[in-house]
Design an enzyme around this catalytic site. Structure first.
Site, PDB file in Angstrom:
ATOM      1  N   LYS A  15      -9.108  -9.974  11.051  1.00 14.22           N
ATOM      2  CA  LYS A  15      -9.493  -9.007  12.896  1.00 14.22           C
ATOM      3  C   LYS A  15     -10.819  -8.089  11.875  1.00 14.22           C
ATOM      4  O   LYS A  15     -10.912  -7.166  12.963  1.00 14.22           O
ATOM      5  CB  LYS A  15      -7.909  -7.704  12.215  1.00 14.22           C
ATOM      6  N   ARG A 131     -10.128  -7.686  -2.640  1.00 14.04           N
ATOM      7  CA  ARG A 131      -9.792  -5.352  -2.083  1.00 14.04           C
ATOM      8  C   ARG A 131      -8.941  -5.231  -3.156  1.00 14.04           C
ATOM      9  O   ARG A 131      -7.864  -6.025  -3.907  1.00 14.04           O
ATOM     10  CB  ARG A 131      -9.560  -5.951  -0.494  1.00 14.04           C
TER      11      ARG A 131
HETATM   12  P1  AMP Z   1      -5.174  -2.929   6.236  1.00 14.93           P
HETATM   13  O1  AMP Z   1      -7.166  -2.681   5.657  1.00 14.93           O
HETATM   14  O2  AMP Z   1      -5.768  -2.419   7.911  1.00 14.93           O
HETATM   15  O3  AMP Z   1      -5.393  -4.253   5.918  1.00 14.93           O
HETATM   16  O4  AMP Z   1      -4.847  -1.711   5.713  1.00 14.93           O
HETATM   17  C1  AMP Z   1      -4.911  -1.279   4.321  1.00 14.93           C
HETATM   18  C2  AMP Z   1      -3.075  -0.737   4.298  1.00 14.93           C
HETATM   19  O5  AMP Z   1      -3.341   0.936   4.449  1.00 14.93           O
HETATM   20  C3  AMP Z   1      -2.091  -1.462   4.644  1.00 14.93           C
HETATM   21  O6  AMP Z   1      -1.260  -2.292   3.504  1.00 14.93           O
HETATM   22  C4  AMP Z   1      -1.509  -0.141   4.990  1.00 14.93           C
HETATM   23  O7  AMP Z   1      -0.489   0.587   3.700  1.00 14.93           O
HETATM   24  C5  AMP Z   1      -1.794   0.838   5.451  1.00 14.93           C
HETATM   25  N1  AMP Z   1      -2.543   1.156   7.018  1.00 14.93           N
HETATM   26  C6  AMP Z   1      -3.125   0.541   7.318  1.00 14.93           C
HETATM   27  N2  AMP Z   1      -2.821   0.616   8.861  1.00 14.93           N
HETATM   28  C7  AMP Z   1      -1.737   1.252   8.590  1.00 14.93           C
HETATM   29  C8  AMP Z   1      -1.222   1.628   9.923  1.00 14.93           C
HETATM   30  N3  AMP Z   1      -1.192   2.190  10.887  1.00 14.93           N
HETATM   31  N4  AMP Z   1       0.709   2.069   9.731  1.00 14.93           N
HETATM   32  C9  AMP Z   1       0.721   1.654   8.581  1.00 14.93           C
HETATM   33  N5  AMP Z   1       0.383   1.656   6.818  1.00 14.93           N
HETATM   34  C10 AMP Z   1      -1.134   1.179   7.854  1.00 14.93           C
END
Ligand code: AMP
Length: 189
Positions: A15, A131
């Site tokens: 994504k 990461r």
């Molecule tokens: P991402 O970079 O989108 O993989 O997000 C990293 C982490 O941030 C996720 O594993 C969640 O802990 C938190 N996070 C990001 N976006 C959301 C969301 N829309 N709702 C809840 N937690 C989120």
């Protein structure tokens, strides 16, 4: 007004990578809740410190925290340009709140793109990324959170008639060609 797009897919589906290419091509704002939370964490704000407890465990940050961040962001005038949500919504409650917030502004989502990638490939891609939350046990929890809390969104948006599923396997270029085909068709209609 520009297109309003949501990107759904499991962690590791690509994504973030595809989002960067899309926002350039279609001149959209890139709204990544993960990036916003990491910035808040690094700045050690109260929201950031609270979010870190969930992020480091691979759990979803509570809906009320995320919804507050997003409402504030989409109320800013630059969002007229159109945007791509990357990593938001991640629960049906978040999706419902987004629909309400957009309706209050007299607008709505144009399309929801689902990037489909089989689980074995996700694990390999995430483990290669490095990461802080890409450790094997955290990856497993993030995949569980996705299946349990985020996957129901697919049905939610299917019912709304705006879901488009795209094959996310293969190279970045192949994925981008498939995603672009969907967005080009959406822009013409
Ligand atoms: P991402 O970079 O989108 O993989 O997000 C990293 C982490 O941030 C996720 O594993 C969640 O802990 C938190 N996070 C990001 N976006 C959301 C969301 N829309 N709702 C809840 N937690 C989120």
């Amino acid at each position: 007004m520009g297109m309003k797009v949501v990107f759904v897919g499991p962690p590791g589906a690509g994504k973030g990578t595809q989002a960067e290419l899309i926002v350039k091509k279609y001149n959209l704002l890139h709204l990544s809740t993960g990036d916003m939370l990491r910035a808040a964490r690094d700045a050690k704000t109260p929201v950031g410190l609270k979010a870190e407890e969930y992020m480091s465990a691979g759990k979803l940050v509570p809906d009320d925290v995320i919804i507050a961040i997003i409402k504030e962001r989409i109320s800013q005038p630059d969002s007229d340009r159109g945007f791509l949500f990357d990593g938001f919504p991640r629960t049906v409650v978040q999706a419902e709140e987004l629909d309400k917030a957009l309706a209050a502004q007299g607008t709505k989502l144009d399309v929801v793109l689902e990037l489909q990638v089989p689980e074995e490939i996700l694990f390999t891609r995430l483990a290669a990324r490095g990461r802080a939350d890409d450790k094997p046990e955290v990856i497993r929890q993030r995949l569980v959170s996705y299946r349990e809390q985020t996957e129901p969104l697919i049905g939610y948006y299917q019912k709304a008639g705006i879901l488009k599923s795209v094959d996310g396997t293969g190279t970045i270029e192949e994925g981008f060609a498939r995603v672009s085909a969907v967005l080009d068709a959406c822009q013409e209609s």
